[in-house]
Design a protein around this motif. Sequence first.
Motif, PDB file in Angstrom:
ATOM      1  N   ASP A 115       0.855  -1.166  -0.081  1.00  0.00           N
ATOM      2  CA  ASP A 115       0.250  -0.225   0.039  1.00  0.00           C
ATOM      3  C   ASP A 115       0.897   1.090   0.019  1.00  0.00           C
ATOM      4  OD1 ASP A 115      -2.326  -1.536  -0.024  1.00  0.00           O
ATOM      5  OD2 ASP A 115      -2.111  -1.707   2.316  1.00  0.00           O
ATOM      6  N   GLY A 143       2.024   6.185   2.221  1.00  0.00           N
ATOM      7  CA  GLY A 143       1.271   4.822   2.060  1.00  0.00           C
ATOM      8  C   GLY A 143       0.245   4.885   2.529  1.00  0.00           C
ATOM      9  N   GLU A 144      -0.794   4.137   2.541  1.00  0.00           N
ATOM     10  CA  GLU A 144      -2.017   3.864   3.320  1.00  0.00           C
ATOM     11  C   GLU A 144      -1.747   2.867   4.507  1.00  0.00           C
ATOM     12  OE1 GLU A 144      -4.631   5.483   2.580  1.00  0.00           O
ATOM     13  OE2 GLU A 144      -4.393   6.380   0.683  1.00  0.00           O
ATOM     14  N   GLN A 166      -4.003   8.042   5.177  1.00  0.00           N
ATOM     15  CA  GLN A 166      -2.846   8.114   4.195  1.00  0.00           C
ATOM     16  C   GLN A 166      -1.673   8.785   5.291  1.00  0.00           C
ATOM     17  OE1 GLN A 166      -2.071  11.815   1.441  1.00  0.00           O
ATOM     18  NE2 GLN A 166      -2.733  10.344   0.141  1.00  0.00           N
TER      19      GLN A 166
END
Length: 279
Positions: free
Chosen positions: A221, A241-242, A247
């Motif tokens: 991610d 990134g998630e 986020q």
Amino acid sequence: MRIAGLMGSAALAVLVGFSTPAVAADAPTVAAGEAYVVDSAGTIHLGKRQTRRVPVASLVKVMTAYVVLREAGLGDTITITGADVKYAAKGGATTAGLREGERLTVRDLLYGLLLPSGADAANALARRYGPGKAAFVAKMNRTARALGLADTRYTNADGLPAPANGGWSTAADQVKLAQRALANGTFRSLVGTRTHKVAKTSVHRAHTWHNSNKLLSRSPDVLGVKTGYTKAAGYCLLFAGERNGRQVVGVLLGDSSAERRFTTAERLLDYAGEQIAFG
């Protein structure tokens, strides 16, 4: 009870059938000179000299792309000049391998700017959308002020070392810029691409550009964002990134190890995710 004193609370909990509550891990060690990690809810997960003004090398190209995306059509075509090629070669910069006379779209040049970090692509884009490099840098600085990047100053579109009064930014400003840039779907797609191929046509050669951001293939991610290096700036990495529905955006500036910045960023993303999970 004496058994608690001898065995500790965790052992006692096992004996009597209870489980101990999970505990969030400590923040990873950060060797980089400056660092900052924030999530989309505004939670700061790590700060290290985040307001110190320092050179940021090719992270400058994030602003270059941001300005171009505001002004250009992705289908616009730009002819590469000998000056674009020579500028990158003279400065010893990373390039997209462009050649004089090639005509490429803005979309492809943005890939050449952000994946292999081409200073030749940066020069061509700045020359076109200033118009002229000095006017383009002025636009970069006006945009920085409009975005509230009070501790950021640009002197070129590529991050190559400048003479006296060279450019600078801070970890906090770089994270703020990345958050704004990532709100643009095209930018997010560009920096999240591992490899981009340009097929040969009558007006340009074939090109294959690989993203210099190793984090894309090493951690789940990951959204991007940009690598950078000069002797003055050290190894830099702007990353996102998630994690657990948020986020997470962070930056490492002034690391002395090219590889360590990716390892540290991966750990910081996971650490932020743990902090989010624990609330």
